[in-house]
Design an enzyme around this catalytic site. Structure first.
Site, PDB file in Angstrom:
ATOM      1  N   TYR A   1      20.520 -46.478 -13.736  1.00 17.30           N
ATOM      2  CA  TYR A   1      21.299 -47.684 -14.031  1.00 17.30           C
ATOM      3  C   TYR A   1      22.547 -47.773 -13.136  1.00 17.30           C
ATOM      4  O   TYR A   1      23.410 -48.599 -13.378  1.00 17.30           O
ATOM      5  CB  TYR A   1      21.686 -47.721 -15.514  1.00 17.30           C
TER       6      TYR A   1
ATOM      7  N   ASP B   1      16.982 -37.258 -23.192  1.00 18.18           N
ATOM      8  CA  ASP B   1      16.043 -36.404 -22.458  1.00 18.18           C
ATOM      9  C   ASP B   1      16.722 -35.370 -21.571  1.00 18.18           C
ATOM     10  O   ASP B   1      16.189 -34.287 -21.372  1.00 18.18           O
ATOM     11  CB  ASP B   1      15.139 -37.273 -21.578  1.00 18.18           C
TER      12      ASP B   1
ATOM     13  N   HIS C   1      14.943 -43.668  -9.093  1.00 12.28           N
ATOM     14  CA  HIS C   1      14.292 -44.693  -9.900  1.00 12.28           C
ATOM     15  C   HIS C   1      15.291 -45.697 -10.452  1.00 12.28           C
ATOM     16  O   HIS C   1      16.482 -45.436 -10.555  1.00 12.28           O
ATOM     17  CB  HIS C   1      13.462 -44.078 -11.030  1.00 12.28           C
TER      18      HIS C   1
ATOM     19  N   TYR D   1      17.849 -54.151 -22.396  1.00  8.21           N
ATOM     20  CA  TYR D   1      18.751 -53.507 -23.370  1.00  8.21           C
ATOM     21  C   TYR D   1      19.918 -52.830 -22.659  1.00  8.21           C
ATOM     22  O   TYR D   1      20.864 -52.382 -23.302  1.00  8.21           O
ATOM     23  CB  TYR D   1      17.974 -52.521 -24.244  1.00  8.21           C
ATOM     24  N   ARG D   2      19.869 -52.793 -21.350  1.00  6.70           N
ATOM     25  CA  ARG D   2      20.811 -52.024 -20.541  1.00  6.70           C
ATOM     26  C   ARG D   2      20.488 -52.393 -19.115  1.00  6.70           C
ATOM     27  O   ARG D   2      19.317 -52.573 -18.789  1.00  6.70           O
ATOM     28  CB  ARG D   2      20.462 -50.560 -20.817  1.00  6.70           C
TER      29      ARG D   2
END
Ligand SMILES: Cc1cc2nc3c(=O)[nH]c(=O)nc-3n(C[C@H](O)[C@H](O)[C@H](O)COP(=O)(O)OP(=O)(O)OC[C@H]3O[C@@H](n4cnc5c(N)ncnc54)[C@H](O)[C@@H]3O)c2cc1C
Length: 534
Positions: A95, A154, A395, A477-478
């Protein structure tokens, strides 16, 4: 370190004014806690950008250790109109990582504020500073032998506060509906120190026990926003159960995702499963457990045959769900039988299995997912970004929310898979049910950061996905730094009434616009219009 490097300067001030501000910060914190060299600043870029990109580079990094130092930082920033960007550990990878939205911002990194301030064993909560990592809080609980479990993400290197403020997901029962957070302390843009909930009353002992207070509850306003710098937070801890039972479900066909989700919803709504399961397609587990070249080296996206071979070779399904029970022994037996029956009756070929453990065994379990769901942090899950690029892998998390129905799962899957295939990227998906009524579909758009063309295709398809998903009613959501404005644009009801509400709060609390301008599409008045920053 390049000879031609020049420090990025944020909008609204000159290079000389920036240098003077950095000196003022150093006078306050000590020069060793103000990072200004090109080499240091490279460590605070988004690690998943192409090497050549400098879109989100900071001009300096501040490492305060106390609340008073943070108050001094906002005072200096106000006096000199310097945009700041706050992170906890700054591991927001996928992000934008540690990087600021506005180039030239000064990062306030709270990594050095990493003390666990309190663990209350009577009531089951901890109070942490904003740089405390999952690793740190887990170790503090275990060192004391406190009989509690922490719901973790995670990767153990993230900060408990940063992940929570970003609406991040965790997987144990308190991860459901973001139950964990209770009570905050916040430095506001003008330096005021505010406590939320019962903490607004001096010395109140229910600060981290009761989530509201008297009047409006502002905690949510400090999440995914730029209204304050959170300096303390309460975290609820779950008592260790008699039995921890990690479970696995595999289904053999791609379309089985629909009955899987419909069966799961019933079991979550009635409380049989009360944690956050994660449903992974073959490629996601393949990326965690192996690498792409082992299965496919041909052109274009990975073929159906290769995915089938991978499912067989790794002994995983076309979809695999990781989940767990936390119960008394007899209840675990009852729930396991009920869950197994429900899935195996609903989906031909489905398999459900699992083993009961004493919670003391959790850190020694072999599978990283079984440790994560048991609250024992690691970095094992990080392997997945190496799918194309190995060490150079990166990613983007493209993560829309949908109602928890099989119909929606199919619709989201088809949209993501087809759009990714158009640009030659594999469809790698992890679906987490953050509540019994919704899921977030985290599309792992993985690429090789050293391959400029692949990086460009990944960023391009993600920005188109934001728009196409929204047309079908799926909002993020983000959002990644690159798409924050675009993602927020999709929340347009009432001619953007929600954004205007946020902007009015922003202008009232932070008239000079110093705190994280642009975070989640919220811009202060001075950067909103005209000069093209938004
Ligand atoms: C392989 C992999 C697995 C991942 N798994 C998960 C997962 O299970 N769950 C999940 O949620 N994410 C996951 N992520 C995404 C991300 O890595 C984590 O969310 C990570 O914990 C975020 O980093 P952080 O906790 O250091 O947050 P930070 O980067 O410190 O903070 C995130 C944002 O919150 C705000 N913020 C932080 N601290 C403050 C503060 N004190 N005051 C005001 N604002 C603040 C800032 O806007 C900041 O940009 C995963 C990523 C990868 C690559």
């Amino acid at each position: 370190v390049s000879a031609t490097w020049t420090r990025p300067v944020p909008p609204g001030i000159t290079a000389a004014e920036l240098e003077a501000a950095l000196e003022a910060f150093a006078d306050e914190l000590g020069a060793e806690r103000v990072l200004v060299s090109e080499a240091d600043l490279r460590e605070f870029r988004d690690p998943f950008q192409h090497e050549s990109s400098d879109a989100f580079t900071a001009s300096g990094v501040l490492l305060p250790t106390t609340v008073e130092e943070i108050q001094a930082i906002v005072r200096i920033a106000n006096e000199r109109t310097v945009p700041l960007w706050t992170h906890g550990q700054g591991r927001n990878n996928g992000y934008g990582g540690p990087a600021p939205r506005v180039k030239g911002s000064v990062i306030v990194s709270l990594r050095a504020m990493n003390r666990v301030l309190e663990i209350d064993e009577e009531l089951g909560y901890a109070v942490v500073e904003p740089g405390v990592r999952w690793f740190d809080l887990y170790e503090a609980i275990e060192e004391r032998g406190a009989p509690f479990m922490l719901s973790i993400a995670d990767l153990g290197w993230g900060s408990v506060v940063g992940n929570t403020l970003e609406h991040g997901g965790t997987y144990l029962p308190y991860g459901l509906d973001f139950q964990m957070q209770c009570g905050m302390e916040v430095v506001l843009a003008d330096g005021d120190l505010m406590r939320t909930g019962m903490g607004a009353m001096e010395g109140n002992r229910a600060w981290h026990c009761y989530k509201r207070g008297l009047g409006p509850t502002p905690d949510g306003l400090f999440m995914q926003s730029n209204f304050g710098i959170v300096t303390k937070m309460g975290v609820w801890l779950m008592p260790k159960p008699e039995v921890y039972m990690p479970l696995w479900l595999t289904v053999p066909r791609d379309d089985d995702i629909a009955p899987l989700i419909d069966t799961l919803r019933v079991l979550m709504l009635d409380g049989t499963i009360r944690m956050v399961p994660q449903i992974m397609n073959t490629l996601l587990l393949g990326a965690v457990l192996s690498d792409r070249a082992r299965w496919y080296t041909g052109p274009g996206v990975i073929t159906e045959e290769a995915i089938g071979a991978m499912a067989q070779g790794l002994d995983v399904g076309r979809w695999t769900m990781r989940f767990a029970l936390y119960e008394d022994d007899a209840v675990a037996d009852h729930k396991f039988a009920k869950i197994k029956r429900a899935f195996e009756e609903a989906i031909p070929g489905a398999k459900v299995w699992g083993t009961k453990h004493d919670p003391a065994d959790i850190p020694h379990l072999e599978h990283p997912a079984e440790r994560i769901q048991g609250g024992a942090p690691s970095l094992d899950w990080n392997n997945m970004t190496g799918w194309y690029g190995g060490e150079q892998g990166g990613h983007i998390g493209f993560s829309p929310i949908a109602p928890l129905t099989g119909r929606d799962a199919i619709e989201v899957r088809d949209l993501m898979r087809s759009m990714l295939a158009e640009v030659g990227l594999d469809y790698i998906a992890g679906i987490s049910t953050l509540s019994p009524r919704s899921f977030v579909h985290v599309t792992m758009v993985i690429f090789d950061t050293s391959d400029a063309d692949q990086v460009a295709r990944a960023y391009d398809v993600c920005s188109r996905l934001v728009v196409e998903a929204a047309k079908k009613g799926y909002g993020e959501y983000r959002a990644h730094l690159d798409f924050m404005d675009l993602a927020t644009d999709q929340y347009a009801f009432g001619e953007h009434a929600y954004r205007r509400f946020n902007e009015r709060i922003k202008d009232a609390l932070d008239p000079n616009g110093i705190l994280s301008p642009g975070k989640q599409g919220i811009w202060p008045a001075r950067l909103r219009d005209g000069d093209g920053v938004r």
